[in-house]
Design an enzyme around this catalytic site. Sequence first.
Site, PDB file in Angstrom:
ATOM      1  N   GLY A  13       0.831  -1.197   0.000  1.00 37.14           N
ATOM      2  CA  GLY A  13       0.000   0.000   0.000  1.00 37.14           C
ATOM      3  C   GLY A  13       0.865   1.247   0.000  1.00 37.14           C
ATOM      4  N   GLY A  15      -0.559   4.457  -0.170  1.00 40.07           N
ATOM      5  CA  GLY A  15      -1.326   5.642   0.227  1.00 40.07           C
ATOM      6  C   GLY A  15      -0.581   6.343   1.364  1.00 40.07           C
ATOM      7  N   ALA A  17      -0.738   5.995   4.648  1.00 37.20           N
ATOM      8  CA  ALA A  17      -0.233   5.158   5.744  1.00 37.20           C
ATOM      9  C   ALA A  17       1.041   4.429   5.319  1.00 37.20           C
ATOM     10  CB  ALA A  17      -1.306   4.162   6.181  1.00 37.20           C
ATOM     11  N   GLY A  18       1.007   3.784   4.152  1.00 34.75           N
ATOM     12  CA  GLY A  18       2.167   3.016   3.700  1.00 34.75           C
ATOM     13  C   GLY A  18       3.350   3.915   3.392  1.00 34.75           C
ATOM     14  N   PHE A 134     -15.876  21.237  10.013  1.00 37.87           N
ATOM     15  CA  PHE A 134     -16.264  19.921   9.517  1.00 37.87           C
ATOM     16  C   PHE A 134     -17.237  19.283  10.503  1.00 37.87           C
ATOM     17  CE2 PHE A 134     -14.850  16.991   6.137  1.00 37.87           C
ATOM     18  CZ  PHE A 134     -14.326  17.900   5.244  1.00 37.87           C
ATOM     19  N   ASP A 228      -8.564  -5.893  -0.135  1.00 37.56           N
ATOM     20  CA  ASP A 228      -7.727  -7.103  -0.306  1.00 37.56           C
ATOM     21  C   ASP A 228      -6.985  -7.447   0.977  1.00 37.56           C
ATOM     22  OD1 ASP A 228      -8.466  -6.664  -2.900  1.00 37.56           O
ATOM     23  OD2 ASP A 228      -6.463  -6.201  -3.646  1.00 37.56           O
ATOM     24  N   GLN A 247     -19.235   3.364   7.179  1.00 39.36           N
ATOM     25  CA  GLN A 247     -19.764   4.726   7.136  1.00 39.36           C
ATOM     26  C   GLN A 247     -20.369   5.073   5.774  1.00 39.36           C
ATOM     27  OE1 GLN A 247     -17.107   8.498   7.200  1.00 39.36           O
ATOM     28  NE2 GLN A 247     -18.241   8.476   9.117  1.00 39.36           N
ATOM     29  N   HIS A 249     -21.468   8.298   3.623  1.00 44.30           N
ATOM     30  CA  HIS A 249     -21.268   9.745   3.563  1.00 44.30           C
ATOM     31  C   HIS A 249     -22.534  10.373   2.989  1.00 44.30           C
ATOM     32  CE1 HIS A 249     -19.585  13.600   2.448  1.00 44.30           C
ATOM     33  NE2 HIS A 249     -18.419  13.288   2.965  1.00 44.30           N
ATOM     34  N   LEU A 259     -17.793  11.343  -4.565  1.00 47.14           N
ATOM     35  CA  LEU A 259     -17.944  12.230  -3.408  1.00 47.14           C
ATOM     36  C   LEU A 259     -18.032  13.710  -3.762  1.00 47.14           C
ATOM     37  CD1 LEU A 259     -18.002  11.819  -0.322  1.00 47.14           C
ATOM     38  CD2 LEU A 259     -15.687  12.725  -0.314  1.00 47.14           C
ATOM     39  N   GLU A 262     -17.420  16.818   2.251  1.00 49.93           N
ATOM     40  CA  GLU A 262     -18.106  17.431   3.388  1.00 49.93           C
ATOM     41  C   GLU A 262     -17.732  18.910   3.511  1.00 49.93           C
ATOM     42  OE1 GLU A 262     -18.523  14.956   6.832  1.00 49.93           O
ATOM     43  OE2 GLU A 262     -18.032  16.633   8.140  1.00 49.93           O
ATOM     44  N   ARG A 293     -21.623  12.269  10.207  1.00 50.74           N
ATOM     45  CA  ARG A 293     -22.104  11.655   8.968  1.00 50.74           C
ATOM     46  C   ARG A 293     -23.181  10.609   9.170  1.00 50.74           C
ATOM     47  NH1 ARG A 293     -16.160  11.217   6.151  1.00 50.74           N
ATOM     48  NH2 ARG A 293     -16.034  13.457   5.816  1.00 50.74           N
ATOM     49  N   HIS A 360     -18.677   4.927   2.183  1.00 57.02           N
ATOM     50  CA  HIS A 360     -17.520   5.805   2.130  1.00 57.02           C
ATOM     51  C   HIS A 360     -16.307   5.290   2.878  1.00 57.02           C
ATOM     52  CE1 HIS A 360     -15.377   9.550   1.725  1.00 57.02           C
ATOM     53  NE2 HIS A 360     -15.327   9.755   3.030  1.00 57.02           N
ATOM     54  N   GLU A 391      -6.612   2.902   6.712  1.00 56.74           N
ATOM     55  CA  GLU A 391      -8.017   2.481   6.700  1.00 56.74           C
ATOM     56  C   GLU A 391      -8.191   0.967   6.827  1.00 56.74           C
ATOM     57  OE1 GLU A 391     -10.417   4.522   3.799  1.00 56.74           O
ATOM     58  OE2 GLU A 391     -12.135   3.215   4.198  1.00 56.74           O
ATOM     59  N   ARG A 402     -16.694   7.492  12.130  1.00 58.37           N
ATOM     60  CA  ARG A 402     -15.536   8.378  12.000  1.00 58.37           C
ATOM     61  C   ARG A 402     -15.983   9.810  11.727  1.00 58.37           C
ATOM     62  NH1 ARG A 402     -12.545  10.574   7.574  1.00 58.37           N
ATOM     63  NH2 ARG A 402     -13.595   9.403   5.949  1.00 58.37           N
ATOM     64  N   SER A 407      -9.484  10.822   9.182  1.00 55.48           N
ATOM     65  CA  SER A 407      -8.902   9.630   8.562  1.00 55.48           C
ATOM     66  C   SER A 407      -7.560   9.923   7.899  1.00 55.48           C
ATOM     67  CB  SER A 407      -9.878   9.074   7.546  1.00 55.48           C
ATOM     68  OG  SER A 407      -9.252   8.076   6.815  1.00 55.48           O
ATOM     69  N   LEU A 408      -7.456  11.063   7.210  1.00 53.40           N
ATOM     70  CA  LEU A 408      -6.137  11.454   6.701  1.00 53.40           C
ATOM     71  C   LEU A 408      -5.186  11.575   7.892  1.00 53.40           C
ATOM     72  CD1 LEU A 408      -7.031  14.175   4.020  1.00 53.40           C
ATOM     73  CD2 LEU A 408      -6.333  11.822   3.617  1.00 53.40           C
TER      74      LEU A 408
HETATM   75  C1  LIG Z   1     -13.391  10.396  -2.149  1.00 52.25           C
HETATM   76  C2  LIG Z   1     -12.816  10.357  -0.774  1.00 52.25           C
HETATM   77  C3  LIG Z   1     -12.576  11.530  -0.084  1.00 52.25           C
HETATM   78  C4  LIG Z   1     -12.029  11.493   1.194  1.00 52.25           C
HETATM   79  N1  LIG Z   1     -11.808  12.674   1.851  1.00 52.25           N
HETATM   80  C5  LIG Z   1     -11.235  12.653   3.074  1.00 52.25           C
HETATM   81  C6  LIG Z   1     -10.920  13.867   3.739  1.00 52.25           C
HETATM   82  O1  LIG Z   1     -11.110  14.968   3.223  1.00 52.25           O
HETATM   83  N2  LIG Z   1     -10.362  13.799   4.974  1.00 52.25           N
HETATM   84  C7  LIG Z   1     -10.099  12.605   5.574  1.00 52.25           C
HETATM   85  O2  LIG Z   1      -9.575  12.602   6.688  1.00 52.25           O
HETATM   86  N3  LIG Z   1     -10.371  11.435   4.946  1.00 52.25           N
HETATM   87  C8  LIG Z   1     -10.921  11.430   3.711  1.00 52.25           C
HETATM   88  N4  LIG Z   1     -11.190  10.247   3.076  1.00 52.25           N
HETATM   89  C9  LIG Z   1     -10.728   8.981   3.680  1.00 52.25           C
HETATM   90  C10 LIG Z   1      -9.222   8.859   3.497  1.00 52.25           C
HETATM   91  O3  LIG Z   1      -8.841   9.402   2.270  1.00 52.25           O
HETATM   92  C11 LIG Z   1      -8.760   7.407   3.530  1.00 52.25           C
HETATM   93  O4  LIG Z   1      -9.326   6.727   4.602  1.00 52.25           O
HETATM   94  C12 LIG Z   1      -7.238   7.341   3.676  1.00 52.25           C
HETATM   95  O5  LIG Z   1      -6.628   8.158   2.718  1.00 52.25           O
HETATM   96  C13 LIG Z   1      -6.753   5.909   3.536  1.00 52.25           C
HETATM   97  O6  LIG Z   1      -5.355   5.893   3.424  1.00 52.25           O
HETATM   98  P1  LIG Z   1      -4.580   4.524   3.382  1.00 52.25           P
HETATM   99  O7  LIG Z   1      -3.134   4.873   3.277  1.00 52.25           O
HETATM  100  O8  LIG Z   1      -5.016   3.675   4.490  1.00 52.25           O
HETATM  101  O9  LIG Z   1      -5.078   3.787   2.059  1.00 52.25           O
HETATM  102  P2  LIG Z   1      -5.200   4.234   0.454  1.00 52.25           P
HETATM  103  O10 LIG Z   1      -4.770   5.607   0.283  1.00 52.25           O
HETATM  104  O11 LIG Z   1      -6.545   3.814   0.089  1.00 52.25           O
HETATM  105  O12 LIG Z   1      -4.119   3.298  -0.180  1.00 52.25           O
HETATM  106  C14 LIG Z   1      -4.259   1.903  -0.301  1.00 52.25           C
HETATM  107  C15 LIG Z   1      -3.042   1.364  -1.006  1.00 52.25           C
HETATM  108  O13 LIG Z   1      -3.059  -0.056  -0.964  1.00 52.25           O
HETATM  109  C16 LIG Z   1      -2.740  -0.578  -2.221  1.00 52.25           C
HETATM  110  N5  LIG Z   1      -3.309  -1.923  -2.305  1.00 52.25           N
HETATM  111  C17 LIG Z   1      -4.527  -2.350  -1.914  1.00 52.25           C
HETATM  112  N6  LIG Z   1      -4.653  -3.670  -2.138  1.00 52.25           N
HETATM  113  C18 LIG Z   1      -3.480  -4.082  -2.659  1.00 52.25           C
HETATM  114  C19 LIG Z   1      -2.981  -5.330  -3.097  1.00 52.25           C
HETATM  115  N7  LIG Z   1      -3.719  -6.438  -3.059  1.00 52.25           N
HETATM  116  N8  LIG Z   1      -1.731  -5.383  -3.593  1.00 52.25           N
HETATM  117  C20 LIG Z   1      -0.955  -4.272  -3.679  1.00 52.25           C
HETATM  118  N9  LIG Z   1      -1.382  -3.058  -3.270  1.00 52.25           N
HETATM  119  C21 LIG Z   1      -2.627  -2.974  -2.761  1.00 52.25           C
HETATM  120  C22 LIG Z   1      -3.309   0.424  -3.198  1.00 52.25           C
HETATM  121  O14 LIG Z   1      -2.694   0.304  -4.456  1.00 52.25           O
HETATM  122  C23 LIG Z   1      -2.938   1.730  -2.484  1.00 52.25           C
HETATM  123  O15 LIG Z   1      -1.620   2.089  -2.768  1.00 52.25           O
HETATM  124  C24 LIG Z   1     -11.736  10.264   1.796  1.00 52.25           C
HETATM  125  C25 LIG Z   1     -11.975   9.071   1.108  1.00 52.25           C
HETATM  126  C26 LIG Z   1     -12.548   9.124  -0.145  1.00 52.25           C
HETATM  127  C27 LIG Z   1     -12.837   7.812  -0.831  1.00 52.25           C
END
Ligand SMILES: Cc1cc2nc3c(=O)[nH]c(=O)nc-3n(C[C@H](O)[C@H](O)[C@H](O)COP(=O)(O)OP(=O)(O)OC[C@H]3O[C@@H](n4cnc5c(N)ncnc54)[C@H](O)[C@@H]3O)c2cc1C
Length: 598
Positions: A13, A15, A17-18, A134, A228, A247, A249, A259, A262, A293, A360, A391, A402, A407-408
């Site tokens: 991952g 995103g 967190a990773g 918010f 996954d 959740q 939204h 989306l 908010e 929400r 959401h 997440e 939440r 979450s960010l």
């Molecule tokens: C449209 C939208 C708007 C949002 N707005 C906000 C906001 O304004 N403020 C807020 O706090 N939160 C918001 N959120 C929530 C927040 O963005 C997410 O909860 C947070 O960014 C998740 O980060 P993450 O690093 O956990 O995962 P993600 O950023 O979802 O990253 C997941 C990663 O895992 C990888 N991955 C997944 N499965 C596999 C696999 N099998 N093999 C290899 N790689 C894999 C993907 O490729 C990706 O790189 C929003 C969410 C959405 C959907």
Amino acid sequence: MTETITHDVIIVGAGLAGSWAAMVASREGVTNIGVLSKVYPLRSHSGAAQGGIAGALNNIRSVDGKLESVPVGESGDDSIESHMFDTIKGSDWLGDQDSIEVMVNDAPGIIYEYERMGCVFSRLEDGRIAQRRFGGHSSPRANYAADWTGHVLLHTIHEQALRHGVRFYSEWQMMELIIEDGVCRGVVAMDILTGELHVMRAKAVMFATGGYGRVYQITSNATANTGDGVAIAYNAGVPLLDMEFVQFHPTGIYKHGILMSEACRGEGGYLLNANGERFMENYAPDKMELAPRDLVSRSEQTEINEGRGIGDDKQGIYLDLRHLGAERIMERLPQVREIAMSFLGVDIIDEPAPIQPTAHYSMGGIPTDVNGQVVIDADNTPLHGFFAAGECAAVSVHGANRLGTNSLLEASVFGRRAGYAIAEFIKGGAKLHPYSGDGVSRQRERLDNFMSKSRQNGNGRGQPEQVAAIAAELKQNMTDNCGIYRTEEKLLIAREKVRELRERFKRVVVMDSSQRFNTELLTAVETEHLLTFSEVIIEGALNRTESRGAHFRTDYPKRNDEQWMKHTLAQNTPEGVALSYKPVHIFWDRYPPQERKY
Ligand SMILES: Cc1cc2nc3c(=O)[nH]c(=O)nc-3n(C[C@H](O)[C@H](O)[C@H](O)COP(=O)(O)OP(=O)(O)OC[C@H]3O[C@@H](n4cnc5c(N)ncnc54)[C@H](O)[C@@H]3O)c2cc1C
């Protein structure tokens, strides 16, 4: 050709967190880190976040309902204490208060760390970071960059990870988690470009695989958000925490789910029913559209169910932003305006936008402690070498619901903390444990089965099935029977349907037999994951005979602390989902349970 790849640390991952974990561990001196992402790293869903990231910086205060910047040297109204209470109340007293305390304490520091790394936040006139309101937060503490917040945060941290020498495996899909004798030893992954499978061994593995909104028909989540990591960990014997809490939204684009942040309501947007009424007056007279929400989504759904929805099927609600004026909309919500124009043909400067609740965010996931260490039971027994954050994890700061912008913050704070913990683990002498198992051949067989000729001919077991049809039926089932309002009757239907779909899934046939970029094949794999954890969501929801946060049972409409102030743990067993429970960490002297009113 299949090869064995070895790293000190594998993070799945890319995103927030990773990327945070990889960057920090690397900065702390771990040189050999591999990060896998099934999509190009900067397309991770974190980049889609619009509204903001929470942190009590106290740059803005509300005076007589109007926002003004706090003069330098004066104190505002916000505090870490208040952020903490809002989050606990938002969680409906299911969030672990020790975890929440860590998150809100780390919040200002991590926002300033983003700033120092060059993140382009929106600014006040004097240069401090701008903040907006918010839902569920009692002060304006959403730090933002117009409505591109996730995008700018992700770019900032990704650049830093590259700078620190992190190796990214872009478009690699993790297929299996290797755990033997209670020790995590690596993963099996596919290079999507070649279709080849590889064992990736490591001293530490971290999952940062994001959420699973894609199990619902209408969702704001990216197509990659198929949970996954959650399904694969569960299949490997790791229990899942609080999966029944999903959740919705309040403002997804009508019929699409995409989306509309908010921030629209944070900036002052109204919700209107078919009679033009601001119906939130009847549900949350104090907070109105800025109630949390779960409450706003339920209010919308009630309006819809009682016949006051808009649109041809009366399943929509209006989000009205016209009174904000063109200048403010262009400055603060430019992306939202573009999205509404592209998908609805509506310019929010001139017209209200049709919206509806959209799946959401997943509050539940892989249980961890505050350092990203995965724990596997009610006694918090650690699983050696396995970490998770963001997440896909449940630490649990959000409990039953939440708050927006938390979450960010969670992904950043706990990704960073996991990075420090992983560095300590590696530098403390973690070993590369041997692995001689047959993960690759097991996965090869699984994939070949989908494409086998005998299956295409029915395999003597009945008609071949299409992945797309099963996925569509599953999502509709989850929306209709395990959505915003739940009852025992509906949940039993949901469970039967999932069982039927799992049987039919055994006959799924993938017609595309190519090796390279076989997206049909990968969709089959992902759909299998959706089927796996939807049963966990349903089972948790069936058992929890109360209403709390996002889990609302019309047959048990009250929160029941005596029986249910506890986390659900779901374990995969040969007999199916086995549930057990774990106490919530409450600071009884500081934040005892209260009724949740807005
Ligand atoms: C449209 C939208 C708007 C949002 N707005 C906000 C906001 O304004 N403020 C807020 O706090 N939160 C918001 N959120 C929530 C927040 O963005 C997410 O909860 C947070 O960014 C998740 O980060 P993450 O690093 O956990 O995962 P993600 O950023 O979802 O990253 C997941 C990663 O895992 C990888 N991955 C997944 N499965 C596999 C696999 N099998 N093999 C290899 N790689 C894999 C993907 O490729 C990706 O790189 C929003 C969410 C959405 C959907």
